[in-house]
Design a protein around this motif. Sequence first.
Motif, PDB file in Angstrom:
ATOM      1  N   LEU A  72       6.208 -25.096 -14.067  1.00 35.35           N
ATOM      2  CA  LEU A  72       4.636 -25.208 -14.844  1.00 35.35           C
ATOM      3  C   LEU A  72       4.959 -26.487 -15.535  1.00 35.35           C
ATOM      4  O   LEU A  72       4.080 -27.418 -15.585  1.00 35.35           O
ATOM      5  N   SER A  73       6.171 -26.996 -16.054  1.00 29.54           N
ATOM      6  CA  SER A  73       6.502 -28.209 -16.481  1.00 29.54           C
ATOM      7  C   SER A  73       6.284 -29.454 -15.679  1.00 29.54           C
ATOM      8  O   SER A  73       5.470 -30.614 -15.942  1.00 29.54           O
ATOM      9  N   ALA A  74       6.452 -29.094 -14.245  1.00 27.86           N
ATOM     10  CA  ALA A  74       6.258 -30.087 -13.241  1.00 27.86           C
ATOM     11  C   ALA A  74       4.932 -30.307 -13.044  1.00 27.86           C
ATOM     12  O   ALA A  74       4.474 -31.622 -12.706  1.00 27.86           O
ATOM     13  N   GLY A  75       4.004 -29.231 -13.005  1.00 27.61           N
ATOM     14  CA  GLY A  75       2.661 -29.198 -12.701  1.00 27.61           C
ATOM     15  C   GLY A  75       1.964 -30.171 -14.002  1.00 27.61           C
ATOM     16  O   GLY A  75       1.165 -31.018 -13.625  1.00 27.61           O
ATOM     17  N   LEU A  76       2.408 -29.846 -15.093  1.00 29.81           N
ATOM     18  CA  LEU A  76       2.075 -30.545 -16.193  1.00 29.81           C
ATOM     19  C   LEU A  76       2.235 -32.093 -16.258  1.00 29.81           C
ATOM     20  O   LEU A  76       1.524 -33.025 -16.599  1.00 29.81           O
ATOM     21  N   PRO A 145     -13.206 -37.665 -26.622  1.00 29.34           N
ATOM     22  CA  PRO A 145     -12.323 -38.436 -25.666  1.00 29.34           C
ATOM     23  C   PRO A 145     -11.383 -37.651 -24.840  1.00 29.34           C
ATOM     24  O   PRO A 145     -10.061 -37.602 -25.243  1.00 29.34           O
ATOM     25  N   TRP A 146     -11.934 -37.323 -23.627  1.00 26.78           N
ATOM     26  CA  TRP A 146     -11.162 -36.485 -22.757  1.00 26.78           C
ATOM     27  C   TRP A 146      -9.927 -36.916 -22.276  1.00 26.78           C
ATOM     28  O   TRP A 146      -8.887 -36.089 -22.264  1.00 26.78           O
ATOM     29  N   VAL A 147      -9.864 -38.178 -21.901  1.00 28.35           N
ATOM     30  CA  VAL A 147      -8.818 -38.720 -21.149  1.00 28.35           C
ATOM     31  C   VAL A 147      -7.496 -38.543 -22.309  1.00 28.35           C
ATOM     32  O   VAL A 147      -6.490 -38.407 -22.089  1.00 28.35           O
ATOM     33  N   ALA A 148      -8.021 -39.083 -23.615  1.00 23.71           N
ATOM     34  CA  ALA A 148      -6.827 -39.348 -24.521  1.00 23.71           C
ATOM     35  C   ALA A 148      -6.543 -37.812 -24.994  1.00 23.71           C
ATOM     36  O   ALA A 148      -5.205 -37.590 -24.997  1.00 23.71           O
ATOM     37  N   LEU A 149      -7.286 -36.956 -25.351  1.00 23.78           N
ATOM     38  CA  LEU A 149      -7.002 -35.803 -25.274  1.00 23.78           C
ATOM     39  C   LEU A 149      -6.058 -35.066 -24.161  1.00 23.78           C
ATOM     40  O   LEU A 149      -5.140 -34.357 -24.544  1.00 23.78           O
ATOM     41  N   ALA A 150      -6.764 -35.160 -22.896  1.00 24.66           N
ATOM     42  CA  ALA A 150      -5.762 -34.574 -21.762  1.00 24.66           C
ATOM     43  C   ALA A 150      -4.489 -35.086 -21.713  1.00 24.66           C
ATOM     44  O   ALA A 150      -3.458 -34.550 -21.562  1.00 24.66           O
ATOM     45  N   LEU A 151      -4.234 -36.512 -21.845  1.00 24.39           N
ATOM     46  CA  LEU A 151      -2.795 -37.006 -22.079  1.00 24.39           C
ATOM     47  C   LEU A 151      -1.994 -36.237 -23.177  1.00 24.39           C
ATOM     48  O   LEU A 151      -0.851 -36.126 -22.939  1.00 24.39           O
ATOM     49  N   ALA A 152      -2.690 -36.296 -24.435  1.00 24.24           N
ATOM     50  CA  ALA A 152      -1.842 -35.729 -25.442  1.00 24.24           C
ATOM     51  C   ALA A 152      -1.417 -34.136 -25.416  1.00 24.24           C
ATOM     52  O   ALA A 152      -0.335 -33.866 -25.622  1.00 24.24           O
ATOM     53  N   VAL A 153      -2.480 -33.463 -24.646  1.00 22.48           N
ATOM     54  CA  VAL A 153      -2.110 -32.091 -24.551  1.00 22.48           C
ATOM     55  C   VAL A 153      -1.234 -31.689 -23.563  1.00 22.48           C
ATOM     56  O   VAL A 153      -0.374 -30.846 -23.765  1.00 22.48           O
ATOM     57  N   SER A 154      -1.423 -32.486 -22.450  1.00 24.22           N
ATOM     58  CA  SER A 154      -0.747 -32.333 -21.229  1.00 24.22           C
ATOM     59  C   SER A 154       0.796 -32.457 -21.472  1.00 24.22           C
ATOM     60  O   SER A 154       1.810 -31.833 -21.237  1.00 24.22           O
ATOM     61  N   PHE A 155       0.982 -33.771 -22.222  1.00 25.18           N
ATOM     62  CA  PHE A 155       2.512 -34.185 -22.695  1.00 25.18           C
ATOM     63  C   PHE A 155       3.277 -33.500 -23.585  1.00 25.18           C
ATOM     64  O   PHE A 155       4.390 -32.986 -23.456  1.00 25.18           O
ATOM     65  N   SER A 156       2.321 -32.741 -24.489  1.00 28.30           N
ATOM     66  CA  SER A 156       2.725 -31.924 -25.697  1.00 28.30           C
ATOM     67  C   SER A 156       3.072 -30.515 -25.217  1.00 28.30           C
ATOM     68  O   SER A 156       4.260 -30.035 -25.391  1.00 28.30           O
ATOM     69  N   LEU A 157       2.426 -29.918 -24.222  1.00 34.05           N
ATOM     70  CA  LEU A 157       2.792 -28.763 -23.396  1.00 34.05           C
ATOM     71  C   LEU A 157       4.045 -28.834 -22.652  1.00 34.05           C
ATOM     72  O   LEU A 157       4.966 -27.922 -22.411  1.00 34.05           O
ATOM     73  N   TYR A 158       4.169 -30.084 -21.939  1.00 39.50           N
ATOM     74  CA  TYR A 158       5.204 -30.430 -21.261  1.00 39.50           C
ATOM     75  C   TYR A 158       6.749 -30.180 -22.102  1.00 39.50           C
ATOM     76  O   TYR A 158       7.522 -29.842 -21.903  1.00 39.50           O
TER      77      TYR A 158
END
Length: 286
Positions: A72-76, A145-158
């Motif tokens: 899962l972390s690899a996918g994120l 701000p989809w791009v900014a939020l997606a970057l923040a959420v994906s890296f935080s979940l990672y």
Amino acid sequence: MGLVYALGAYLSWGLVVPLHFRLLGASSPGLILAQRIVWSSLFALALVLIWRARRPVPWPAPVRPRHALLGLSAGLIAVNWLLYLQAVNGGHLLDASLGYYINPLVSVGLGALVLGERLRPVQVVAVGIAALGVLTAVVMAGTLPWVALALAVSFSLYGLIRKVVGVDPTLGFLAETLLLAPFALAYWILTPEPSPREPGAVLLLALTGVTTALPLIWFAAAAGRLRLATLGLLQYLAPTCLLALSVLAFDERIAPHQVPLFGLIWIALVLYAADSWHAARRGSAK
């Protein structure tokens, strides 16, 4: 040396990596991502083999069910890398900068919600101010701000998953890239987009493995030598460099709805950083 490692990691993420990917603008983000994964896995594998020849490299034994979360972390991290590449090569470096400013605050929220970590009052206020900034931007722009939020959420979940898995950073990175490598290699081979054949372009693509792996290794080395408060304060170097690059080098302009968003995020980060610093000093004084 801890400070040197930390500066190397954050300045690489803030300056070297975006400039490197900007030079690869002739290739699509998908092809760059595929080659980045393949070259990163080869580079990480070579490092581990060299280290094993010199000394044993620790590996969790026995392998536990939670280590399956590395899939899962690899996918994120793959999603995060793709979004970052699209932002850099699409002229949206400001969105990438904003995403990595928001990231620490998202991590704080996830720690409270998922791991049951208690937030100090100032941290609650900081997260609330950041959320207010996002809400203000949505109201002014009429869109998230989809791009900014997606970057923040994906890296935080990672980061959350890697904390739960509890595996050596380098070995974990190797496992992730090896899991992604077959898919990346298949895309690289099957995509109708031709790979660059010029020696300079081929070298730049191969070097994505180095500029991906080394900052992560340096970060892990810094984390073992510096106090968490110091490491936390230094992490804002990367998005600050991205912001400077976007405005000064790539002529991006801050949109009206981004002004209160950046302003409130910075206020939140100052509060969060100051609170973390004071907490660390109180802890060391005991």
